[in-house]
Design a protein around this motif. Structure first.
Motif, PDB file in Angstrom:
ATOM      1  N   THR A  70      50.680  33.734  52.955  1.00 28.57           N
ATOM      2  CA  THR A  70      49.656  34.195  52.010  1.00 28.57           C
ATOM      3  C   THR A  70      48.370  33.365  52.092  1.00 28.57           C
ATOM      4  N   TYR A  71      48.493  32.046  52.151  1.00 32.37           N
ATOM      5  CA  TYR A  71      47.273  31.223  52.118  1.00 32.37           C
ATOM      6  C   TYR A  71      46.374  31.541  53.301  1.00 32.37           C
ATOM      7  N   ARG A  72      46.974  31.938  54.417  1.00 32.53           N
ATOM      8  CA  ARG A  72      46.156  32.264  55.580  1.00 32.53           C
ATOM      9  C   ARG A  72      45.499  33.635  55.409  1.00 32.53           C
ATOM     10  N   ILE A  73      46.282  34.580  54.883  1.00 31.76           N
ATOM     11  CA  ILE A  73      45.751  35.934  54.659  1.00 31.76           C
ATOM     12  C   ILE A  73      44.561  35.880  53.698  1.00 31.76           C
ATOM     13  N   MET A  74      44.673  35.027  52.678  1.00 36.55           N
ATOM     14  CA  MET A  74      43.625  34.978  51.659  1.00 36.55           C
ATOM     15  C   MET A  74      42.356  34.287  52.155  1.00 36.55           C
ATOM     16  N   ARG A  75      42.396  33.751  53.366  1.00 35.38           N
ATOM     17  CA  ARG A  75      41.164  33.133  53.913  1.00 35.38           C
ATOM     18  C   ARG A  75      40.470  34.037  54.918  1.00 35.38           C
ATOM     19  N   LYS A  76      40.914  35.293  54.974  1.00 40.43           N
ATOM     20  CA  LYS A  76      40.347  36.208  55.971  1.00 40.43           C
ATOM     21  C   LYS A  76      39.338  37.167  55.357  1.00 40.43           C
ATOM     22  N   GLY A  77      38.774  36.788  54.222  1.00 45.84           N
ATOM     23  CA  GLY A  77      37.823  37.688  53.580  1.00 45.84           C
ATOM     24  C   GLY A  77      38.492  38.712  52.691  1.00 45.84           C
ATOM     25  N   ILE A  78      39.708  38.395  52.241  1.00 40.94           N
ATOM     26  CA  ILE A  78      40.434  39.269  51.314  1.00 40.94           C
ATOM     27  C   ILE A  78      40.564  38.525  49.989  1.00 40.94           C
ATOM     28  N   ALA A  79      40.283  39.201  48.878  1.00 38.26           N
ATOM     29  CA  ALA A  79      40.485  38.577  47.570  1.00 38.26           C
ATOM     30  C   ALA A  79      41.249  39.537  46.679  1.00 38.26           C
ATOM     31  N   VAL A  80      42.042  38.985  45.775  1.00 42.19           N
ATOM     32  CA  VAL A  80      42.863  39.824  44.913  1.00 42.19           C
ATOM     33  C   VAL A  80      42.576  39.512  43.437  1.00 42.19           C
ATOM     34  N   VAL A  81      42.485  40.585  42.653  1.00 45.42           N
ATOM     35  CA  VAL A  81      42.374  40.451  41.198  1.00 45.42           C
ATOM     36  C   VAL A  81      43.737  40.859  40.645  1.00 45.42           C
ATOM     37  N   PRO A  82      44.552  39.896  40.216  1.00 45.77           N
ATOM     38  CA  PRO A  82      45.936  40.215  39.880  1.00 45.77           C
ATOM     39  C   PRO A  82      46.069  40.981  38.574  1.00 45.77           C
ATOM     40  N   GLU A  83      47.217  41.629  38.433  1.00 45.79           N
ATOM     41  CA  GLU A  83      47.509  42.332  37.181  1.00 45.79           C
ATOM     42  C   GLU A  83      47.525  41.313  36.046  1.00 45.79           C
ATOM     43  N   GLY A  84      46.967  41.706  34.912  1.00 50.49           N
ATOM     44  CA  GLY A  84      46.991  40.811  33.757  1.00 50.49           C
ATOM     45  C   GLY A  84      45.925  39.731  33.819  1.00 50.49           C
ATOM     46  N   ARG A  85      44.979  39.873  34.762  1.00 47.91           N
ATOM     47  CA  ARG A  85      43.765  39.060  34.870  1.00 47.91           C
ATOM     48  C   ARG A  85      44.020  37.602  35.241  1.00 47.91           C
ATOM     49  N   ARG A  86      44.938  36.901  34.504  1.00 52.33           N
ATOM     50  CA  ARG A  86      45.296  35.520  34.850  1.00 52.33           C
ATOM     51  C   ARG A  86      44.095  34.599  34.974  1.00 52.33           C
ATOM     52  N   VAL A  87      43.192  34.690  34.036  1.00 52.30           N
ATOM     53  CA  VAL A  87      42.117  33.687  34.025  1.00 52.30           C
ATOM     54  C   VAL A  87      42.691  32.403  33.431  1.00 52.30           C
ATOM     55  N   PHE A  88      42.023  31.285  33.685  1.00 47.94           N
ATOM     56  CA  PHE A  88      42.482  30.013  33.114  1.00 47.94           C
ATOM     57  C   PHE A  88      41.899  29.910  31.709  1.00 47.94           C
ATOM     58  N   ALA A  89      42.773  30.137  30.716  1.00 49.52           N
ATOM     59  CA  ALA A  89      42.313  30.338  29.337  1.00 49.52           C
ATOM     60  C   ALA A  89      41.569  29.131  28.775  1.00 49.52           C
ATOM     61  N   ARG A  90      41.975  27.938  29.166  1.00 51.74           N
ATOM     62  CA  ARG A  90      41.377  26.747  28.552  1.00 51.74           C
ATOM     63  C   ARG A  90      40.132  26.277  29.290  1.00 51.74           C
ATOM     64  N   LEU A  91      39.878  26.891  30.437  1.00 54.82           N
ATOM     65  CA  LEU A  91      38.665  26.522  31.178  1.00 54.82           C
ATOM     66  C   LEU A  91      37.522  27.474  30.816  1.00 54.82           C
ATOM     67  N   SER A  92      36.302  27.000  31.017  1.00 50.77           N
ATOM     68  CA  SER A  92      35.133  27.831  30.720  1.00 50.77           C
ATOM     69  C   SER A  92      34.966  28.901  31.798  1.00 50.77           C
ATOM     70  N   ILE A  93      34.062  29.825  31.524  1.00 49.79           N
ATOM     71  CA  ILE A  93      33.732  30.840  32.522  1.00 49.79           C
ATOM     72  C   ILE A  93      33.205  30.171  33.786  1.00 49.79           C
ATOM     73  N   GLU A  94      32.321  29.213  33.569  1.00 51.05           N
ATOM     74  CA  GLU A  94      31.739  28.493  34.710  1.00 51.05           C
ATOM     75  C   GLU A  94      32.845  27.871  35.568  1.00 51.05           C
ATOM     76  N   GLU A  95      33.811  27.227  34.916  1.00 48.99           N
ATOM     77  CA  GLU A  95      34.879  26.547  35.662  1.00 48.99           C
ATOM     78  C   GLU A  95      35.799  27.548  36.370  1.00 48.99           C
ATOM     79  N   ASN A  96      36.086  28.648  35.691  1.00 47.68           N
ATOM     80  CA  ASN A  96      36.908  29.686  36.329  1.00 47.68           C
ATOM     81  C   ASN A  96      36.231  30.204  37.591  1.00 47.68           C
ATOM     82  N   LEU A  97      34.936  30.447  37.498  1.00 48.05           N
ATOM     83  CA  LEU A  97      34.208  30.968  38.661  1.00 48.05           C
ATOM     84  C   LEU A  97      34.159  29.927  39.781  1.00 48.05           C
TER      85      LEU A  97
END
Ligand code: ATP
Length: 233
Positions: A70-97
């Motif tokens: 997976t780590y190699r596949i994800m470095r080939k210009g592919i990005a995934v937005v997972p089900e349920g969003r999974r943002v880091f709740a305690r981090l700011s928007i800036e930090e998440n980005l």
């Protein structure tokens, strides 16, 4: 850009995908619709290499992905937005980005950040707010923004409309259309068949791990079987 040929995936002895074949041409939005448990998330995650396809081929820009971690596949210009969003709740928007742009150069990161904040002005307004305190729609925008930080050529989304109000879904899908204009290829996995078919250039219907229908998004919208099974007609 992406070609799946007869891809099968198992969880132990249970076969979740049965010889799935589909393709995405560059710059298209392709939707995959299906009921709960049809195998939509499994298909998306198989593309990412976890779980691995047991057989079949997944060719991306001419390269075989089956067997690659997976780590190699994800470095080939592919990005995934997972089900349920999974943002880091305690981090700011800036930090998440910032986490989404981890592998980019400093300059590349700043440019892409500016671009994402133009796409989602709401994120700019709340830049230092903790992600966990934002609405579901805003968290979905953040999850998409975070995925875009790596400047993907192929964006995979798992049910971005889940639990959101129609107005917010409309806003998010409009942004996906804008990304398509910029040349990003989009694979959209959705239970919300109505919106997903309207947006899609082409679409596939998955039932019990098998592709049972395919066609242009708008044509499938008019199909009596799709209407009956997925549009509540
Ligand atoms: P949903 O919209 O409910 O997420 P889905 O179409 O994404 O549904 P999947 O989550 O891909 O469906 O599930 C497909 C099948 O695989 C289901 O029968 C599910 O129970 C099974 N499955 C999914 N994940 C696992 C797992 N980690 N271990 C065992 N079986 C699993």
């Amino acid at each position: 850009m992406l070609h799946l040929e007869r891809v099968s995936t198992f969880y132990g002895k249970i076969q979740a995908l049965h010889e799935v074949s589909l393709y995405l041409a560059k710059g298209e939005i392709v939707s995959l619709i299906g009921a709960n448990g049809a195998g939509k998330s499994t298909l998306l995650m198989t593309l990412c290499g976890t779980p691995q396809a047991a057989s079949g081929s997944i060719r991306y820009e001419g390269e075989e992905l089956v067997g690659q971690p997976t780590y190699r596949i994800m470095r080939k210009g592919i990005a995934v937005v997972p089900e349920g969003r999974r943002v880091f709740a305690r981090l700011s928007i800036e930090e998440n980005l910032a986490l989404g742009g981890f592998f980019a150069s400093k300059q590349g990161q700043q440019q892409q950040l500016d671009h994402i904040l133009r796409l989602f002005p709401r994120l700019a307004e709340r830049f230092s707010q903790r992600a966990g305190t934002m609405s579901g729609g805003e968290q979905q925008m953040l999850a998409i923004g975070r995925a875009l930080m790596s400047r993907p050529r192929l964006l995979l989304l798992d049910e971005p409309s889940l639990g959101l109000a129609p107005l917010v879904i409309g806003e998010i899908f409009k942004t996906l259309a804008k990304l398509r204009e910029e040349g990003v290829t989009i694979f959209l996995v959705e239970q919300n068949a109505n919106q997903a078919l309207r947006l899609a250039d082409r679409a596939y219907v998955l039932e019990n791990g098998r592709i049972v229908m395919q066609g242009e998004g708008r044509a499938l919208l008019q199909d009596p079987k799709v209407q009956e099974t997925y549009l509540g007609a």
